[in-house]
Design a protein around this motif. Structure first.
Motif, PDB file in Angstrom:
ATOM      1  N   GLY A  25       0.805  -1.217   0.000  1.00 40.65           N
ATOM      2  CA  GLY A  25       0.000   0.000   0.000  1.00 40.65           C
ATOM      3  C   GLY A  25       0.835   1.263   0.000  1.00 40.65           C
ATOM      4  N   LEU A  26       1.894   1.276   0.793  1.00 41.73           N
ATOM      5  CA  LEU A  26       2.747   2.465   0.837  1.00 41.73           C
ATOM      6  C   LEU A  26       3.550   2.640  -0.443  1.00 41.73           C
ATOM      7  N   VAL A  27       4.001   1.537  -1.031  1.00 40.31           N
ATOM      8  CA  VAL A  27       4.695   1.627  -2.319  1.00 40.31           C
ATOM      9  C   VAL A  27       3.724   2.162  -3.380  1.00 40.31           C
ATOM     10  N   ALA A  28       2.501   1.645  -3.377  1.00 43.16           N
ATOM     11  CA  ALA A  28       1.500   2.119  -4.339  1.00 43.16           C
ATOM     12  C   ALA A  28       1.167   3.595  -4.100  1.00 43.16           C
ATOM     13  N   ALA A  29       1.123   4.017  -2.838  1.00 44.49           N
ATOM     14  CA  ALA A  29       0.845   5.422  -2.520  1.00 44.49           C
ATOM     15  C   ALA A  29       1.953   6.325  -3.053  1.00 44.49           C
ATOM     16  N   ILE A  30       3.201   5.902  -2.902  1.00 45.81           N
ATOM     17  CA  ILE A  30       4.322   6.692  -3.414  1.00 45.81           C
ATOM     18  C   ILE A  30       4.279   6.757  -4.936  1.00 45.81           C
ATOM     19  N   VAL A  31       3.995   5.631  -5.578  1.00 46.09           N
ATOM     20  CA  VAL A  31       3.871   5.612  -7.044  1.00 46.09           C
ATOM     21  C   VAL A  31       2.737   6.545  -7.476  1.00 46.09           C
ATOM     22  N   ASP A  32       1.609   6.489  -6.760  1.00 44.93           N
ATOM     23  CA  ASP A  32       0.484   7.361  -7.089  1.00 44.93           C
ATOM     24  C   ASP A  32       0.864   8.834  -6.946  1.00 44.93           C
ATOM     25  N   MET A  33       1.695   9.145  -5.957  1.00 40.30           N
ATOM     26  CA  MET A  33       2.150  10.531  -5.796  1.00 40.30           C
ATOM     27  C   MET A  33       3.003  10.971  -6.987  1.00 40.30           C
ATOM     28  N   PHE A  34       3.823  10.051  -7.506  1.00 42.39           N
ATOM     29  CA  PHE A  34       4.632  10.381  -8.684  1.00 42.39           C
ATOM     30  C   PHE A  34       3.768  10.595  -9.919  1.00 42.39           C
ATOM     31  N   LEU A  35       2.630   9.934  -9.976  1.00 38.43           N
ATOM     32  CA  LEU A  35       1.740  10.054 -11.127  1.00 38.43           C
ATOM     33  C   LEU A  35       0.809  11.255 -11.035  1.00 38.43           C
ATOM     34  N   THR A  36       0.796  11.909  -9.888  1.00 39.20           N
ATOM     35  CA  THR A  36      -0.066  13.074  -9.699  1.00 39.20           C
ATOM     36  C   THR A  36       0.512  14.259 -10.456  1.00 39.20           C
ATOM     37  N   ARG A  37      -0.293  14.838 -11.293  1.00 37.03           N
ATOM     38  CA  ARG A  37       0.147  15.996 -12.069  1.00 37.03           C
ATOM     39  C   ARG A  37      -0.298  17.261 -11.379  1.00 37.03           C
ATOM     40  N   LYS A  38       0.542  18.279 -11.477  1.00 32.52           N
ATOM     41  CA  LYS A  38       0.201  19.570 -10.893  1.00 32.52           C
ATOM     42  C   LYS A  38      -0.806  20.262 -11.803  1.00 32.52           C
ATOM     43  N   PRO A  39      -1.769  20.984 -11.209  1.00 31.73           N
ATOM     44  CA  PRO A  39      -2.751  21.698 -12.052  1.00 31.73           C
ATOM     45  C   PRO A  39      -2.085  22.824 -12.825  1.00 31.73           C
ATOM     46  N   LYS A  40      -2.601  23.068 -14.016  1.00 33.63           N
ATOM     47  CA  LYS A  40      -2.066  24.154 -14.847  1.00 33.63           C
ATOM     48  C   LYS A  40      -2.773  25.450 -14.510  1.00 33.63           C
ATOM     49  N   GLY A  41      -2.039  26.542 -14.669  1.00 39.36           N
ATOM     50  CA  GLY A  41      -2.608  27.873 -14.424  1.00 39.36           C
ATOM     51  C   GLY A  41      -3.569  28.283 -15.518  1.00 39.36           C
ATOM     52  N   LYS A  42      -4.122  29.476 -15.406  1.00 34.68           N
ATOM     53  CA  LYS A  42      -5.105  29.952 -16.374  1.00 34.68           C
ATOM     54  C   LYS A  42      -4.516  30.140 -17.769  1.00 34.68           C
ATOM     55  N   ASP A  43      -3.231  30.469 -17.843  1.00 36.34           N
ATOM     56  CA  ASP A  43      -2.617  30.722 -19.145  1.00 36.34           C
ATOM     57  C   ASP A  43      -2.014  29.467 -19.778  1.00 36.34           C
ATOM     58  N   GLY A  44      -2.250  28.310 -19.175  1.00 35.42           N
ATOM     59  CA  GLY A  44      -1.746  27.062 -19.744  1.00 35.42           C
ATOM     60  C   GLY A  44      -0.388  26.654 -19.245  1.00 35.42           C
ATOM     61  N   LYS A  45       0.292  27.522 -18.506  1.00 34.45           N
ATOM     62  CA  LYS A  45       1.590  27.186 -17.948  1.00 34.45           C
ATOM     63  C   LYS A  45       1.392  26.503 -16.599  1.00 34.45           C
ATOM     64  N   LYS A  46       2.396  25.739 -16.208  1.00 34.72           N
ATOM     65  CA  LYS A  46       2.298  25.056 -14.920  1.00 34.72           C
ATOM     66  C   LYS A  46       2.263  26.082 -13.790  1.00 34.72           C
ATOM     67  N   ALA A  47       1.459  25.752 -12.765  1.00 36.32           N
ATOM     68  CA  ALA A  47       1.369  26.639 -11.597  1.00 36.32           C
ATOM     69  C   ALA A  47       2.631  26.513 -10.775  1.00 36.32           C
TER      70      ALA A  47
END
Length: 161
Positions: free
Chosen positions: A138-160
């Motif tokens: 479970g903890l290994v899967a949680a860490i992998v899931d954190m790596f797969l989490t993408r940061k939301p993009k800002g209003k202008d399409g650039k990364k926040a």
């Protein structure tokens, strides 16, 4: 049979909380790990403090309630905000994984607070036998899931930032 119902309700409530809030498993799983560390180091200190405030329990013992609350507090707080799943399959799998991992972390509390019988005892024994495997996977899967989490993009399409 009663212990089976309690275990099933606990699993169901944890699953539904995660599923309905759409929170990612990685954040919640690591929250459970943090809660487990809090419980390990603070149950002995916090329980007498709560007893001195006049709060007592006989069944289940207050220390078990405090331990369980400390384990569940971080992921329950994290249900309020954070990254979410957009696809139903990942949301379902993440919620199942969170509920299973939570039961593994709560196994000793469950065994100490419930009078286990029949099917409930069988599930508890399986949980006890595979507890380490469930927690590590479970903890290994949680860490992998954190790596797969993408940061939301800002209003202008650039990364926040």
């Amino acid at each position: 049979m009663t212990s089976l119902v309690v275990i099933g309700l606990l699993f169901g409530v944890l699953f539904l909380l995660s599923f309905l809030t759409r929170r990612r498993f990685g954040v919640l799983g690591l929250g459970l790990a943090a809660g487990s560390l809090l419980a390990l180091h603070w149950t002995g200190t916090l329980t007498p403090f709560i007893e001195k405030q006049g709060f007592t329990l006989v069944v289940p013992p207050l220390s078990i309630v405090v331990q369980s609350a400390l384990i569940l507090a971080p992921p329950l707080v994290l249900l309020a905000s954070g990254p979410t799943y957009s696809k139903m399959l990942w949301r379902l799998l993440g919620s199942l994984a969170f509920a299973a991992l939570a039961l593994a972390f709560l196994r000793s509390s469950i065994g100490s607070s419930l009078q286990l019988d029949g099917p409930g005892l069988t599930i508890y024994n399986h949980l006890k036998e595979y507890e380490s495997l469930i927690i590590v996977a479970g903890l290994v899967a949680a860490i992998v899931d954190m790596f797969l989490t993408r940061k939301p993009k800002g209003k202008d399409g650039k990364k926040a930032h």
